[in-house]
Each structure stands twice: as C-alpha cells, then as structure tokens.
Motif scaffolding. Sequence first.
Motif, PDB file in Angstrom:
ATOM      1  N   VAL B 285       0.897  -1.249  -0.220  1.00 47.68           N
ATOM      2  CA  VAL B 285       0.341  -0.179  -0.100  1.00 47.68           C
ATOM      3  C   VAL B 285       1.539   1.309  -0.205  1.00 47.68           C
ATOM      4  CG1 VAL B 285      -1.992   1.659   1.489  1.00 47.68           C
ATOM      5  CG2 VAL B 285      -2.013  -0.987   1.165  1.00 47.68           C
ATOM      6  N   ALA B 286       1.601   1.250   0.974  1.00 52.14           N
ATOM      7  CA  ALA B 286       2.820   1.985   0.548  1.00 52.14           C
ATOM      8  C   ALA B 286       3.311   2.719  -0.654  1.00 52.14           C
ATOM      9  CB  ALA B 286       3.993   2.592   2.320  1.00 52.14           C
ATOM     10  N   GLU B 287       4.486   0.790  -1.274  1.00 54.99           N
ATOM     11  CA  GLU B 287       4.218   1.431  -2.223  1.00 54.99           C
ATOM     12  C   GLU B 287       3.789   2.103  -3.387  1.00 54.99           C
ATOM     13  OE1 GLU B 287       6.245  -2.429  -3.484  1.00 54.99           O
ATOM     14  OE2 GLU B 287       6.712  -1.321  -5.374  1.00 54.99           O
ATOM     15  N   VAL B 288       2.632   1.968  -3.944  1.00 55.64           N
ATOM     16  CA  VAL B 288       1.326   2.724  -4.391  1.00 55.64           C
ATOM     17  C   VAL B 288       1.287   3.609  -4.197  1.00 55.64           C
ATOM     18  CG1 VAL B 288      -0.715   1.853  -5.191  1.00 55.64           C
ATOM     19  CG2 VAL B 288       0.672   0.108  -5.235  1.00 55.64           C
ATOM     20  N   GLN B 289       1.219   4.465  -3.056  1.00 59.06           N
ATOM     21  CA  GLN B 289       0.651   5.703  -2.627  1.00 59.06           C
ATOM     22  C   GLN B 289       2.442   6.410  -3.074  1.00 59.06           C
ATOM     23  OE1 GLN B 289      -1.862   7.013  -0.052  1.00 59.06           O
ATOM     24  NE2 GLN B 289      -1.756   8.392  -1.811  1.00 59.06           N
ATOM     25  N   ALA B 290       3.421   5.856  -2.109  1.00 59.23           N
ATOM     26  CA  ALA B 290       4.091   6.672  -3.157  1.00 59.23           C
ATOM     27  C   ALA B 290       4.448   6.555  -4.088  1.00 59.23           C
ATOM     28  CB  ALA B 290       5.252   5.841  -2.336  1.00 59.23           C
ATOM     29  N   LYS B 291       4.886   5.754  -5.146  1.00 60.63           N
ATOM     30  CA  LYS B 291       4.226   6.425  -6.266  1.00 60.63           C
ATOM     31  C   LYS B 291       3.707   6.900  -7.300  1.00 60.63           C
ATOM     32  CE  LYS B 291       6.905   2.513  -8.002  1.00 60.63           C
ATOM     33  NZ  LYS B 291       7.147   1.007  -8.688  1.00 60.63           N
ATOM     34  N   LEU B 292       2.015   6.788  -6.658  1.00 65.05           N
ATOM     35  CA  LEU B 292       1.445   7.834  -6.731  1.00 65.05           C
ATOM     36  C   LEU B 292       1.547   9.240  -6.581  1.00 65.05           C
ATOM     37  CD1 LEU B 292      -2.284   6.247  -5.740  1.00 65.05           C
ATOM     38  CD2 LEU B 292      -2.063   6.831  -8.360  1.00 65.05           C
ATOM     39  N   ASN B 293       2.295   9.814  -5.618  1.00 65.82           N
ATOM     40  CA  ASN B 293       2.569  10.645  -5.114  1.00 65.82           C
ATOM     41  C   ASN B 293       3.662  11.398  -5.990  1.00 65.82           C
ATOM     42  OD1 ASN B 293       0.922  10.544  -2.670  1.00 65.82           O
ATOM     43  ND2 ASN B 293       2.175  10.102  -1.386  1.00 65.82           N
ATOM     44  N   ALA B 294       4.428  10.362  -6.248  1.00 65.39           N
ATOM     45  CA  ALA B 294       5.890  10.647  -7.197  1.00 65.39           C
ATOM     46  C   ALA B 294       4.853  11.166  -8.636  1.00 65.39           C
ATOM     47  CB  ALA B 294       6.743   9.592  -7.070  1.00 65.39           C
ATOM     48  N   GLY B 295       3.529  11.162  -8.650  1.00 67.15           N
ATOM     49  CA  GLY B 295       2.822  11.756 -10.327  1.00 67.15           C
ATOM     50  C   GLY B 295       2.678  10.694 -11.170  1.00 67.15           C
ATOM     51  N   GLU B 296       3.285   9.122 -11.200  1.00 60.03           N
ATOM     52  CA  GLU B 296       3.172   8.166 -11.712  1.00 60.03           C
ATOM     53  C   GLU B 296       1.763   7.603 -12.223  1.00 60.03           C
ATOM     54  OE1 GLU B 296       5.586   4.737 -11.795  1.00 60.03           O
ATOM     55  OE2 GLU B 296       7.311   5.380 -10.516  1.00 60.03           O
ATOM     56  N   ASP B 297       1.119   6.898 -13.385  1.00 65.42           N
ATOM     57  CA  ASP B 297       0.399   7.202 -14.216  1.00 65.42           C
ATOM     58  C   ASP B 297      -0.517   6.151 -13.431  1.00 65.42           C
ATOM     59  OD1 ASP B 297      -1.510   7.691 -16.754  1.00 65.42           O
ATOM     60  OD2 ASP B 297      -0.661   5.884 -17.112  1.00 65.42           O
ATOM     61  N   PHE B 298      -1.513   6.721 -13.217  1.00 62.50           N
ATOM     62  CA  PHE B 298      -2.964   5.653 -12.910  1.00 62.50           C
ATOM     63  C   PHE B 298      -2.880   4.392 -13.204  1.00 62.50           C
ATOM     64  CE2 PHE B 298      -6.883   4.202 -11.442  1.00 62.50           C
ATOM     65  CZ  PHE B 298      -6.362   4.416  -9.998  1.00 62.50           C
ATOM     66  N   ALA B 299      -3.261   4.115 -14.426  1.00 60.84           N
ATOM     67  CA  ALA B 299      -3.101   3.324 -15.350  1.00 60.84           C
ATOM     68  C   ALA B 299      -2.107   2.574 -15.319  1.00 60.84           C
ATOM     69  CB  ALA B 299      -3.894   3.597 -17.289  1.00 60.84           C
ATOM     70  N   GLU B 300      -0.537   2.789 -15.241  1.00 51.89           N
ATOM     71  CA  GLU B 300       0.261   1.462 -15.664  1.00 51.89           C
ATOM     72  C   GLU B 300       0.536   1.371 -13.907  1.00 51.89           C
ATOM     73  OE1 GLU B 300       1.931   0.833 -17.909  1.00 51.89           O
ATOM     74  OE2 GLU B 300       0.984   2.073 -19.270  1.00 51.89           O
ATOM     75  N   LEU B 301      -0.323   2.382 -13.222  1.00 45.75           N
ATOM     76  CA  LEU B 301       0.160   1.538 -11.904  1.00 45.75           C
ATOM     77  C   LEU B 301      -1.047   0.024 -11.598  1.00 45.75           C
ATOM     78  CD1 LEU B 301       0.495   4.478  -9.403  1.00 45.75           C
ATOM     79  CD2 LEU B 301       2.371   2.462 -10.329  1.00 45.75           C
ATOM     80  N   ALA B 302      -2.534   0.273 -12.282  1.00 51.97           N
ATOM     81  CA  ALA B 302      -3.401  -0.069 -11.900  1.00 51.97           C
ATOM     82  C   ALA B 302      -2.915  -1.479 -12.656  1.00 51.97           C
ATOM     83  CB  ALA B 302      -4.268  -0.034 -12.547  1.00 51.97           C
TER      84      ALA B 302
END
Lengths: 248, 625
Positions: B285-302
């Motif tokens: 959860v923290a990892e994804v949150q961090a990447k989201l905060n860093a502005g990574e693409d939501f679709a790619e993360l999904a």
Amino acid sequence: MADHLTEQEQIETLKRWWAENGKGIVTGVVLALAGYFGYQWWQNSERAKAEEASNLYQNFVEAVSANGGEPDNKQMTTAKSISQQLKDEFPKGIYASHAALRLAAEAAEENDLESAEKELQWVLDNTQEETLKLLAKRRLAAVMAARGKPDEGLKLLEGAVPSSFAALFAETRGDILLQKGEEAGARAAYQQALAQLLPEQAESAQLLRLKAESLSAQDDGAEDKSEAQGGENEVEPADAGAEESSEQ
Amino acid sequence: MLQSMRDNLKGTAAIIVAGFFGFIMVIGGIDFFTGASGGAADAVAEVNGEKITNLDLQRAIQNRRNMIMSQYGENVPADLLSDEQLREPVLRQLVSSSVMRQAAQDSGMVMSAAAIDREIVQIPGFQVGGKFDAQVYRDALRRMGYSAVGFRQVMERDLVMQQYIDGITNSAFTTRADAERVVAVSMEERDFDYVILPVQQLLDETTVSDSEVEEYYQDNQDRFQRPEQVAIEYIELTPELFADSIDVSEQDVRAQYEQELASFQAKTRRRAAHILLEGDNAGKVAEVQAKLNAGEDFAELAKSYSDDLGSRDEGGDLGFTSGDVFPESFEEALASLEVGQVSGPVTTDSGTHFIKLLEVENAEPPSYEERKDAIAAQLRSAEAEREFVGALERLADLAYNADTLAGPAEELGVPLQTSELFSRQGGAGIAANDKVVAAAFAPEVKEDGNTSDVINLTDNHSVVLRVVEHKTAGIYPLEEVKPQIVERLKREKASEQLATRAKELKAQLEEGGDFAELAEASELTLETSDKTRRGGFGQRGEIIAKAFELPAPDSRGERITTFAVSDGDQVVLKLRSVNPGQLSRQSSEQRRALIQQLASISGGAELAAVQRYLSDEADIELAEQ
C-alpha cells in the motif's frame, strides 16, 4: 462334546477334519473368487468392446455427415472402411447395422442401387433387432423394384407384418405395383396405407392421398363416368354455416 | 458431428432433446415441487419395470412450459400452460421416450466416458462466456439434484437414444424412381377450358312452396339442432373506464415534475477506476501510495499492481456508478473526489483501494414542457388504476345477491351491457372469452339466476355477469329457419334447371362444337386455364379438383364433363391435355430439396412406426391419478 476332550484331542480333531475337507474348501473359495473376478473382467471387456464399437460408429457418422451431409471421396472412403471394420469385428452389433443402413441411403442418393441393395441385404441377414429388420425389408423392397426386380421386392413385403409397420409396407407395395402398371392394386394398397396410418405419421397422409387420387383418375379411363357427375353434388346455399348460429 | 445430428432432429426427438437441454439452461431458481401432487418419488408410470416418478413428470412439465413460453412469448393463454393441460401429453412423451431409451440401451448402444465429456462441455448451461466452466457445472448439478455419476448416466441414456433415433431418420432415403413418380403426380399440369353457369340469375324466378319447405324441415331435423344458449348482462371494469373523467391539476403535474427533478439530480453518475490490493499488505500500500504521490500514471500502476483481474488491464476502469454499485466506503470516497483526483487508501471487504474519479456525468434534466403531458398521463392512469381497484372491491359487494346488475352499474357509474345469445362454443364480443362462457354456463349462474363472481380476465380487466335469458337445447322452430331452407331449396332447384342447360352444352361440345362460340351464344364467359397445378381455394379450387379427377384425354379425344360446385353454379369443363411433372425438368437444387423432403417424410414415418412397435412390445403401466 468339546467339553470332554482335552486340548490335544481338539487339535487332533481339527487336523483330521482339515485333512478331509481342506482341499474342497480351498478349491471352492478359489473357484468363487475366480468366478467373481472373471465375471467382472468379462463385463468390463464387453463394455470396452461396446464402447469401441460406439466410438467407431461416431467416427463413421462424422465422416458420412461431413460438409453438411455432402462428404467428399476421401470421407466416403473413410466411412466405408469404418463400416467394414464394424461388420468384421462386431457383425451382430447394433452399430454395424446402423452404419450399413446409412451407407445404403448414401448409395441410393447417388443412384448406386447395387450397393444400396448389398448393404440392406447385409442388415437383413445380420441384425438382431426386429425393428431394423422391418426397416431394412421395406427399404430393400423399394431398392429391388428400382433395380428392375419388382417381384422380388413384392415378395419381401409378403407375410405377417406388425400393425405398427402395416402402413409403411402397404405404401411401398403400392409404389411397386404402380411401377408394374397394376394401377387398381396400387390404389388399393395406398388406400390400405391411409387406413392403417398411425396418428404420428400424419405427414405422410397428404402424399398418400395424392398418389391414391391420381390413380382413381387414371383408372377410370375405360368408362366415362363424367355423365354421372353432373348435378349430383349436393348443393349448399352460400350461407350454409348460418344455420347453427342463426340466433346469435 | 453431433451438431449436424442435432440439426437433423425432427419431431419428437427434437422435443425430447431440446427439453432436456432446455431444462439445464433454465434450471436456476425453479422450485420443481410447487404444484406437485403426491410425493416426488411416487411413480406415475412404469415402463418395463422402470419407474417414471412424479418428480420426473413435474420437471418435464416445467420444461415444456418454458419451451412454449420461449417460443410463443408471454402471451400464451394461462390455461394452455396449466398442469392439467400439460400433464397428459407430457406423460405420454415421457413414456414413449423411456421406451426408446430402453430400446437403445438394450440394443447395445453405449457412450464412452470421453464421448459423454465432449457433449457435456458443449451444453450452454454449463458455460461462461462460451467456455465450459467446471464450477458452474458442479453448481448446476447440485441444483438439479444429480450426482456427477448420476448425471453422466442420464447423459449417456439420452445420447444413445439420440443415436438410435438419428440412425433411423438419417438413413431414410427415396429412390430416384419413387421421386419421379411423386413429381409426375404432384407437379402434373393440366390445360382445360370451362364456363360457369351462375345459379344467381335463376334464383329470382324460382319458387318454393310452403309444403316443400315443411317437408325439408321435417326430413332434416338433425340440421336444425340448436345448442343450449344464454344471454347475459354484465358489468365490465377496466381502468380506462375511469381515466376520462379524471382531472389532473397543473399543480399536481408541477409537484410531480419537481419530484422527478430532485431524484434526477440525485442520479449523478460517476466513473471510477481503482487499484485493488488484496489482503493486508501495508508495504505494498505504501509503495503504491508513494508512486502515486510521485505522479506516476494511474493506469500503468493499475496494470502492474492491481489484484482486480477484471479491470487492471483497462487502467483499473470500473465503469459508471450512480452511488449504489460499490461498497459504501468506496462510494463515499469516490463522491468526495474531483475529476482526475486519486483518493488515499480506502478499505473494503475486498482489500485496499486507490480510487480515481475519471468522469462525472450530469445529464440535463428534461424541461417541464417536455414532461408535462407524459406526467399528466401517468398521474391520470395511476388515479384510474386506484379507482379501478376501488370499484372492483365495491362491485364484488354490490353484485353479490343482486337481482339485477343495473343497480350496481348505476352505483359505480359504469355502463351495464348485454350480450347476444351464445352457446358453450362462445360467441361475439365478451362471449368470445372462455372464462366468461364458463362462468355463464356454471349451474348456479345459468339455472339459479345468481350473479357470477368477479371474473378477472386480466390484471386490468374484470367482469361480473348475470344470465338474463336461457334457452335449453332443442330444434329451431320452422319460422326461424325458413328463410335458410327457402334459399337452399331455391338453389337446388335452380341448379337442377341449370344442369339441363349444362348437359345440352356438353352434348353440343361432344358433337364438335367450338367452345368459345357456344359460350358466346349462351352469354357465358369462357375461362381458359393452362398449365394448372393441383390445389387452389374456393370455387376455383373445386373446379381444379374436378379437372384433376378426369382421366387423361385419350385417342377418343377430349374429356368433357359437367358438375355443380357447392354454391349451386354449374360448370361445363373441357380437359384438353395432361402433362405429368418431370423430375428432370427441375433445377438440381429443387431436385435435391424434393428428394430430401421425401426422405425426411419417410424417415419420420419410419421412426413413428419403430416407436409404436416398441411401445406395443413394452410393458407400460400408468398409475391412477
């Protein structure tokens, strides 16, 4: 009794008894086991054989129904060789007969009446099923007549026929008589077929009636009946149906 | 292969198979035991010692019902679908297929396990998205009350029965010679000429005496049987009856519109995407949150993180919700987002979500002008429905024990109607309805003069009736049927008179007269009918049938005949030539179609014979109902 014997004597008695009967008992048990497992094995092997025939037949049907019922030469060759295998290995089995019936139909469709006759004759000679025998007889009679042997065909249709098959046999007899030019006989046969038609055979009625009617016209050729036909019909008023509902 | 076998199915066989597979498809949620009389395991019939249980019967009846409904829609009359109507034909079919099935198995037909499997995976009811699904299969079996082994046995029995049936029907054929003979007759063409001598022109000058009428009446009493008849008065209630007199105020329409508007706004739809992390994995959860905060693409993360297999390749897209699709916490988080914004971790039963609001859809509400007519109609029909229900209740009270229905009708402000006399066969108007006829002929209504119960013809259509006239069965009095008898006798007399003229004409023709000239001299129209085939309707059909009854013209020349058609007209007909149909003249497709049709008729008749033969041989016992 055993109460009065010592342990030693009891053992002696048992030993003697075993010496006398042991062999018989062992043989009996072995035989019973052998019988049981033998029966099991026999049943399984019968089932396996039946399944083998069933699989062969399914392959046969697949080949013969290929291309929407228009198999090419190769598929027909396959079908024929499977049918032969069924005849060789399971001659008394139901599947060999069904395959032969189907090959007869394919041959008749191609107007290869000689092959059709051969297949149907094989069914007649080999099948254990009374229903298939009756079917084969009727079909064979039609094929024989078409091959120019109407009298042999008629002969097949002679004898007692179960009432369920009476209409079918009568119709085929009518067809053959018509082919021989015996129009009165043909008409009588068609009329018999109509009379003995089963309710589930209603689809055939129209055709039979047509055949019978066409013959009544042909047959009257000798004497001109038209004289008598004038004015004899009962005349009904145009509103004949009104009688029953006149008060409504 | 088996597909093609199924394509060839006909008649009973098709019904048996379709019934079976249909059963599997519709199985969900049906309670078989409703309406079953007696225990489920009680035998309703025994075929060679094999039981057909009440459960089997109820299942089969339900299948047949579903089949009829899927074929003819919801509008099938309910009594056609009732247990009583379906029981007998369905039981007969069960018995006959049981006979066939046993015959197939006794003849030695079997199916290997592999062959059964091949069939099971093709049954649509066991498939998800066109592919066999083991879980769906197990669930369906459990619902149907089958064990896996038991179901395979049922499949085997049905498959070998199908094999047995196909073996008979698909091996039927027609020889070329037989087909030619059929075509010769069925496609025969005849050329003929005829004139019609109309009876109508003689009717006026024909007279019939009273004694002739009397004599005919006495000699033909059986033609004048009058069935038992009744006439009724009735009150018919429908909501429409009340709709006209209902005023809908503009105020009410406005109020309704405001309400629609309010609920419309509540229906804002939001399109959500999510990344689902299953289980309790704080690190992830923290990892994804961090990447989201860093502005990574939501679709790619999904795509790389989401555990939701259904959405992760679509960028986590879940589609639209009106606020009731997802769990509450999910919906709340979604509702608080701006478009494009991503939520913090949200927990539901599925796991932890990161939610993104993709889109908000606020459809424009329709204007008052657009809606007011529809709303007014809605309100009016709702009010009419209410008045209808109220009137229905009052009607039951008012009509009970009423001597006449005039009072209740007036009380309710609805018209009292009357019918003509009608028999048990029914009549015109309201008497065309079976329920009405049955109610009118019920002894307490017909004989005792009681009003009927309230009869609900449909949900929105009810009737109460009372018999006002009852005529027992008898013979129509002469006065009533006299006009018909006169008409009939006149036609007969006139037709006889015409027959003389027709015969004269025939004689002249036989002496070599020209038909066209003779017709013209008698002011008749010569009809020429070339290349005529069998068939036809009405008078023309009768004439064609006669033309086909004539023997073909032979060396002695043409065939000439006279006859009367059923309305009394006389016909003089000359048959010129007969041309038998020729199979070889047909196109190859027509030939093939014809031969196939003949073979199929033959195969059907042969199957019926086999079925009858087996039934005759079988030991069939039907339990007393």
